[in-house]
Design an enzyme around this catalytic site. Sequence first.
Site, mmCIF file in Angstrom:
data_model
loop_
_atom_site.group_PDB
_atom_site.id
_atom_site.type_symbol
_atom_site.label_atom_id
_atom_site.label_comp_id
_atom_site.label_asym_id
_atom_site.label_seq_id
_atom_site.Cartn_x
_atom_site.Cartn_y
_atom_site.Cartn_z
ATOM 1 C CG ASP A 47 -2.061 0.982 1.089
ATOM 2 O OD1 ASP A 47 -3.213 0.528 0.912
ATOM 3 O OD2 ASP A 47 -1.804 2.207 1.142
ATOM 4 C CB ILE A 48 0.760 4.313 -2.076
ATOM 5 C CG1 ILE A 48 1.835 5.228 -2.613
ATOM 6 C CG2 ILE A 48 -0.521 5.059 -1.730
ATOM 7 C CD1 ILE A 48 1.484 5.835 -3.963
ATOM 8 C CG ASN A 95 -12.629 -0.769 3.376
ATOM 9 O OD1 ASN A 95 -13.165 -1.114 4.422
ATOM 10 N ND2 ASN A 95 -11.442 -0.192 3.346
ATOM 11 C CD GLU A 114 -9.397 6.017 0.396
ATOM 12 O OE1 GLU A 114 -8.323 5.877 -0.226
ATOM 13 O OE2 GLU A 114 -9.451 6.427 1.568
ATOM 14 C CB VAL A 115 -9.159 1.866 -5.278
ATOM 15 C CG1 VAL A 115 -8.802 1.415 -6.691
ATOM 16 C CG2 VAL A 115 -8.168 2.926 -4.785
ATOM 17 C CG HIS A 160 -8.461 -2.840 -2.816
ATOM 18 N ND1 HIS A 160 -9.424 -2.179 -3.549
ATOM 19 C CD2 HIS A 160 -8.344 -2.162 -1.651
ATOM 20 C CE1 HIS A 160 -9.852 -1.139 -2.867
ATOM 21 N NE2 HIS A 160 -9.223 -1.105 -1.699
ATOM 22 C CG HIS A 181 -6.731 -3.092 2.826
ATOM 23 N ND1 HIS A 181 -6.021 -1.913 2.718
ATOM 24 C CD2 HIS A 181 -7.942 -2.845 2.242
ATOM 25 C CE1 HIS A 181 -6.765 -0.996 2.102
ATOM 26 N NE2 HIS A 181 -7.931 -1.537 1.816
#
Length: 120
Positions: free
Chosen positions: A33-34, A91, A99-100, A104, A106
């Site tokens: 993760d960024i 999420n 958000e994206v 995905h 995590h």
Amino acid sequence: MAYDDDNVFARILRGEIPCKKVYEDEQVLAFHDINPQAPTHVLVVPKGKYVSMDDFTAKASDAEIAGLFRAIGRIARDFGAEKTGYRILANSGAHAHQEVAHLHVHIFAGRPLGPMLVRR
Ligand code: AMP
């Protein structure tokens, strides 16, 4: 919600923007993760075009679903996270603050992670 081909993870999957890759196979790409929220914070992304966990579980093949979850376990073990414990989180949608809009999962590890949800 329709899949947006220009979402950031679609662009990472196409190699248009870089990522710090930790694992890749036929079904998934995983990268750091960024904006990490734990010492280990990896995102595991299916290569198929799925907006969310809802979309994925409704439309993905058994091989894609098995591939995602096998990869999650393998990556957690690669980081030694099974020894002290880890959390996975996906999420999905507005109430979860996704958000994206490309599914995905995590993986968080490397410190005690606190309660599952903020209590209100
Ligand atoms: P979510 O709120 O579950 O949709 O999480 C989106 C996650 O993607 C956040 O933790 C972001 O820090 C992460 N993120 C956004 N852009 C990038 C990127 N270019 N590379 C890696 N992680 C990213």
